[in-house]
Design an enzyme around this catalytic site. Structure first.
Site, mmCIF file in Angstrom:
data_model
loop_
_atom_site.group_PDB
_atom_site.id
_atom_site.type_symbol
_atom_site.label_atom_id
_atom_site.label_comp_id
_atom_site.label_asym_id
_atom_site.label_seq_id
_atom_site.Cartn_x
_atom_site.Cartn_y
_atom_site.Cartn_z
ATOM 1 N N GLU A 153 0.921 -1.258 0.175
ATOM 2 C CA GLU A 153 0.047 -0.017 0.142
ATOM 3 C C GLU A 153 1.038 1.318 -0.076
ATOM 4 O O GLU A 153 1.845 1.204 0.422
ATOM 5 C CB GLU A 153 -0.866 -0.113 1.313
ATOM 6 C CG GLU A 153 -2.185 -1.099 1.032
ATOM 7 C CD GLU A 153 -3.132 -1.248 2.102
ATOM 8 O OE1 GLU A 153 -4.071 -1.428 1.736
ATOM 9 O OE2 GLU A 153 -2.660 -0.761 3.068
ATOM 10 N N CYS A 165 3.454 8.422 1.154
ATOM 11 C CA CYS A 165 3.962 7.741 2.132
ATOM 12 C C CYS A 165 4.327 6.062 1.673
ATOM 13 O O CYS A 165 3.389 5.483 0.717
ATOM 14 C CB CYS A 165 2.756 7.382 3.125
ATOM 15 S SG CYS A 165 3.323 6.389 4.563
ATOM 16 N N CYS A 200 5.980 -6.849 7.199
ATOM 17 C CA CYS A 200 7.040 -6.272 8.324
ATOM 18 C C CYS A 200 7.395 -7.233 9.031
ATOM 19 O O CYS A 200 6.425 -7.950 9.794
ATOM 20 C CB CYS A 200 6.446 -5.078 8.736
ATOM 21 S SG CYS A 200 7.882 -4.136 9.896
ATOM 22 N N CYS A 213 4.999 -4.821 15.670
ATOM 23 C CA CYS A 213 4.492 -3.869 16.561
ATOM 24 C C CYS A 213 2.990 -4.221 16.775
ATOM 25 O O CYS A 213 2.263 -4.306 15.912
ATOM 26 C CB CYS A 213 4.592 -2.489 15.939
ATOM 27 S SG CYS A 213 6.370 -1.935 15.588
ATOM 28 N N CYS A 235 0.131 -2.212 15.211
ATOM 29 C CA CYS A 235 -0.001 -1.951 13.559
ATOM 30 C C CYS A 235 -0.493 -2.881 12.849
ATOM 31 O O CYS A 235 -0.086 -4.262 13.218
ATOM 32 C CB CYS A 235 1.663 -1.738 13.381
ATOM 33 S SG CYS A 235 1.837 -1.621 11.586
ATOM 34 N N CYS A 251 -1.752 6.210 9.999
ATOM 35 C CA CYS A 251 -0.564 5.800 10.644
ATOM 36 C C CYS A 251 -0.947 4.179 11.164
ATOM 37 O O CYS A 251 -1.804 4.128 11.834
ATOM 38 C CB CYS A 251 -0.104 6.443 11.733
ATOM 39 S SG CYS A 251 1.055 7.494 10.633
HETATM 40 S S1 SF4 Z 1 4.898 0.356 12.879
HETATM 41 FE FE1 SF4 Z 1 4.360 -1.645 11.500
HETATM 42 S S2 SF4 Z 1 5.409 -1.305 9.686
HETATM 43 FE FE2 SF4 Z 1 6.399 0.110 11.231
HETATM 44 S S3 SF4 Z 1 8.011 -1.245 12.231
HETATM 45 FE FE3 SF4 Z 1 6.270 -1.448 13.351
HETATM 46 S S4 SF4 Z 1 5.100 -3.399 12.469
HETATM 47 FE FE4 SF4 Z 1 6.497 -2.675 10.952
#
Ligand code: SF4
Length: 339
Positions: A85, A98, A105, A109, A112, A331
């Site tokens: 995306e 962005c 990833c 996190c 996220c 975000c």
């Molecule tokens: S916020 Fe999401 S995209 Fe960014 S490093 Fe953490 S898991 Fe990865």
């Protein structure tokens, strides 16, 4: 086949020289690729030579979602069918794009949506550049004019410092004056604090840096950003303190404000200890919920209250206006449907 968009200007020159072509053609080709200029033509023979070695394909737009606030989110399909995306965010008559740096990833996190996907693969520099070229030309067609080149933030899917070589390759092309000519101050790279990548920051041009801080306490930060177990705040700040900053340059500390978790007076006190002697701007981002998320967004009164706590402690603070949350483009909300 390698992509033509993976080449820096000097690499393209070397290739042309090896093929007995004039190196001057590299500049003309860069203007074709990145500025859409067709002032001088390139001979069909040169095009043929290039096409035997390089692909001119760009990511394909699979879907476009538009928010009433002007945010545009693209799902882009890559050559192997994987998707990422990319988001265009309007800001004062300009746009910021962005960019994603990985498919999925590895950082996981907990706040996220991308983090729930795991890492599928790194993006090539050509795929990072391709997102920009596709998004910028979509914008030009939409508006019917040639808009000013959008600014860039590496805040899409992926940890950019987990893919440093390809991100560096993309930066080289973005900043090339013969191509897009984007200035270093128009580019921001955001990291979750991936220390092996941060140790390579000296190789980077002087672009803006942002750290996803989210808590001044290792215990809480570890819950939000699991890599904090291996790379605690002390080590991250040691690396950041070694980054040379220009006179008016600050590091941005992103602070995802989560109701009841990191919005207490103790958090503000600890942030003061951590940041008051550093060139820091705190960017408060009220948490953007996504399907299945375990955290709550604080109401606007709580956001204002926490901002005031920081301002009272003489910390430069701003609150980021959430854009595109209705289309899951804000975000922490990005997640490709198919990886
Ligand atoms: S916020 Fe999401 S995209 Fe960014 S490093 Fe953490 S898991 Fe990865």
């Amino acid at each position: 086949m390698e992509s033509i968009y993976s080449l820096t200007l000097s690499e393209l020159k070397s290739f042309l020289v090896k093929k007995d072509q004039s190196p001057e053609l590299a500049q003309i080709l860069f203007q074709h690729l990145y500025k859409n200029k067709k002032t001088q033509s390139i001979s069909p023979k040169t095009i043929e030579i290039l096409k035997t070695q390089y692909s001119f394909d760009l990511p394909e737009i699979e879907t476009v979602s538009k928010s009433p606030d002007g945010t545009i989110k693209f799902l882009m399909k890559l050559h192997d069918g994987k998707t990422v995306e990319t988001v265009l965010i309007p800001f004062h008559k300009r746009f910021t794009v962005c960019l994603s740096s990985q498919v999925g990833c590895a950082m996981k996190c907990s706040f996220c949506y991308t983090g729930t996907m795991g890492l599928s693969r790194h993006l090539k520099s050509s795929e990072i550049i391709g997102q920009y070229v596709v998004a910028a030309s979509y914008l030009a067609k939409e508006t019917g004019t040639k808009p000013v080149s959008p600014n860039i933030v590496f805040m899409g899917q992926g940890e950019p410092l987990h893919n440093t070589e390809e991100v560096l390759g993309a930066l080289d092309v973005f900043m090339e004056p013969m191509g897009l000519g984007i200035g270093p101050r128009q580019i921001t790279l955001s990291t979750a604090g991936y220390l092996p990548g941060m140790k390579k920051l000296a190789k980077f041009p002087q672009i803006n840096l942002a750290l996803s801080l989210h808590s001044p306490f290792n215990e809480t930060r570890k819950e939000l950003i699991p890599i904090n177990q291996h790379y605690p705040l002390e080590d991250i700040f040691e690396a950041l303190d070694n980054v040379p900053l220009m006179k008016r340059q600050f590091i941005t500390y992103e602070y995802l404000l989560i109701d009841g978790l990191n919005d207490r007076i103790e958090d503000a006190d600890e942030l003061k200890k951590l940041l008051s002697k550093r060139k820091a701007i705190i960017n408060i981002i009220p948490f953007n919920p996504f399907p299945g998320s375990q955290y709550r967004r604080p109401d606007s009164q709580k956001v204002d209250y926490f901002k005031d706590l920081l301002v009272e402690r003489s910390l430069r603070t701003m609150v980021r206006t959430t854009k595109g949350s209705d289309i899951l483009a804000a975000c922490g909300q990005l997640k490709s449907k198919t990886v």
